[in-house]
Write an enzyme that holds these catalytic residues in place. Structure first.
Site, PDB file in Angstrom:
ATOM      1  N   SER A  13       0.821  -1.216   0.000  1.00 18.22           N
ATOM      2  CA  SER A  13       0.000   0.000   0.000  1.00 18.22           C
ATOM      3  C   SER A  13       0.860   1.272   0.000  1.00 18.22           C
ATOM      4  CB  SER A  13      -0.981   0.005   1.181  1.00 18.22           C
ATOM      5  OG  SER A  13      -0.310   0.153   2.406  1.00 18.22           O
ATOM      6  N   HIS A 109       9.184   3.131   8.549  1.00 25.12           N
ATOM      7  CA  HIS A 109       9.036   2.211   9.680  1.00 25.12           C
ATOM      8  C   HIS A 109       7.834   2.669  10.504  1.00 25.12           C
ATOM      9  CE1 HIS A 109      10.238  -0.654  12.747  1.00 25.12           C
ATOM     10  NE2 HIS A 109       9.974   0.276  13.629  1.00 25.12           N
TER      11      HIS A 109
HETATM   12  C1  GAR Z   1       3.974  -0.582   6.601  1.00 21.52           C
HETATM   13  O1  GAR Z   1       3.273  -0.274   7.764  1.00 21.52           O
HETATM   14  C2  GAR Z   1       5.453  -0.278   6.775  1.00 21.52           C
HETATM   15  O2  GAR Z   1       5.691   0.859   7.553  1.00 21.52           O
HETATM   16  C3  GAR Z   1       5.928  -1.518   7.474  1.00 21.52           C
HETATM   17  O3  GAR Z   1       5.255  -2.574   6.866  1.00 21.52           O
HETATM   18  C4  GAR Z   1       4.001  -2.097   6.374  1.00 21.52           C
HETATM   19  C5  GAR Z   1       3.934  -2.449   4.914  1.00 21.52           C
HETATM   20  O4  GAR Z   1       2.658  -2.183   4.408  1.00 21.52           O
HETATM   21  N1  GAR Z   1       7.341  -1.667   7.360  1.00 21.52           N
HETATM   22  C6  GAR Z   1       8.094  -2.245   8.288  1.00 21.52           C
HETATM   23  O5  GAR Z   1       7.649  -2.734   9.308  1.00 21.52           O
HETATM   24  C7  GAR Z   1       9.579  -2.251   7.979  1.00 21.52           C
HETATM   25  N2  GAR Z   1      10.307  -2.604   9.128  1.00 21.52           N
HETATM   26  P1  GAR Z   1       2.453  -2.018   2.841  1.00 21.52           P
HETATM   27  O6  GAR Z   1       3.045  -3.277   2.188  1.00 21.52           O
HETATM   28  O7  GAR Z   1       0.969  -1.980   2.667  1.00 21.52           O
HETATM   29  O8  GAR Z   1       3.137  -0.774   2.401  1.00 21.52           O
END
Ligand code: GAR
Length: 205
Positions: A13, A109
């Protein structure tokens, strides 16, 4: 025209938010590729539908972290990136890989770093009883979730919050925070020199 390569592991996302902002705001950049370490990453389909090159470099196909990172680096560099954007890319990176992209690799993060590095950040925040939580965009360095910070978004923690409700509130903020920071970099307004981040806020966007 600058080249952006986005790395994902799942839903994508944040990747989607960056792609949409790049198109809507007509950034002087192209999303050259979206690369995943998992073939089942849902975000790959969105990227392909938008005409963006996609690739899978599956970590499970490599015996060591170093071999995986080397293979990933080869694929990334095939797209001549000015910036590598980690968007939910859930891999620990080798120092060699991080060094190769020093000053041109960003991560988001889901916590107000330096609080709650690592995994399960929303559960960590609830357990700690903090009043505020959020997300941080930072340059990537070899120490996990510790690189120089670029921007943060803060949300309140409500009395009846669950991991789901809190993560949704943070994620909504991520979707504006991350495209904004990536845009700063693309426009040359976000720089890092000797570990010091500088953002030119004079145009106030
Ligand atoms: C997001 O919340 C991002 O900040 C987190 O994973 C999620 C990915 O969502 N990242 C971490 O935890 C990195 N350490 P997405 O695939 O929908 O962007």
């Amino acid at each position: 025209m600058k080249n952006i390569v986005i790395l994902i592991s799942g839903r994508g996302s944040n990747m989607e938010a960056v792609i949409r902002a790049a198109q809507a705001e007509q950034w002087p950049a192209r999303i050259a590729a979206v690369i995943s370490n998992r073939s089942d990453a849902a975000g790959l389909a969105f990227a392909a539908k938008h005409g963006i090159a996609t690739a899978v470099v599956a970590n499970k196909d490599y015996a060591t972290r170093a071999e995986f990172d080397a293979a990933l680096q080869t694929v990334i560099d095939g797209h001549a990136p000015d910036l590598v954007v980690l968007a939910g890319f859930m891999r620990i990176l080798t120092p060699q890989f991080v060094e190769h992209y020093a000053g041109r690799m960003l991560n988001i993060h889901p916590s107000l770093l330096p609080l709650f590095p690592g995994l399960a950040t929303h559960a960590q925040a609830l357990a700690a009883g903090v009043a505020e939580h959020g997300a941080t965009v930072h340059f990537v360095t070899a120490e996990l979730d510790h690189g120089p910070m670029v921007a943060q978004a803060v949300v309140p923690v409500l009395a009846d919050d669950t991991v789901d409700s809190l993560s949704a509130r943070v994620l909504a903020q991520e979707h504006t925070l991350y495209p904004r920071a990536v845009r700063w970099f693309i426009e040359g307004r976000l720089t890092i020199e000797q570990g010091q981040v500088h953002v030119d806020h004079t145009t106030n966007q």
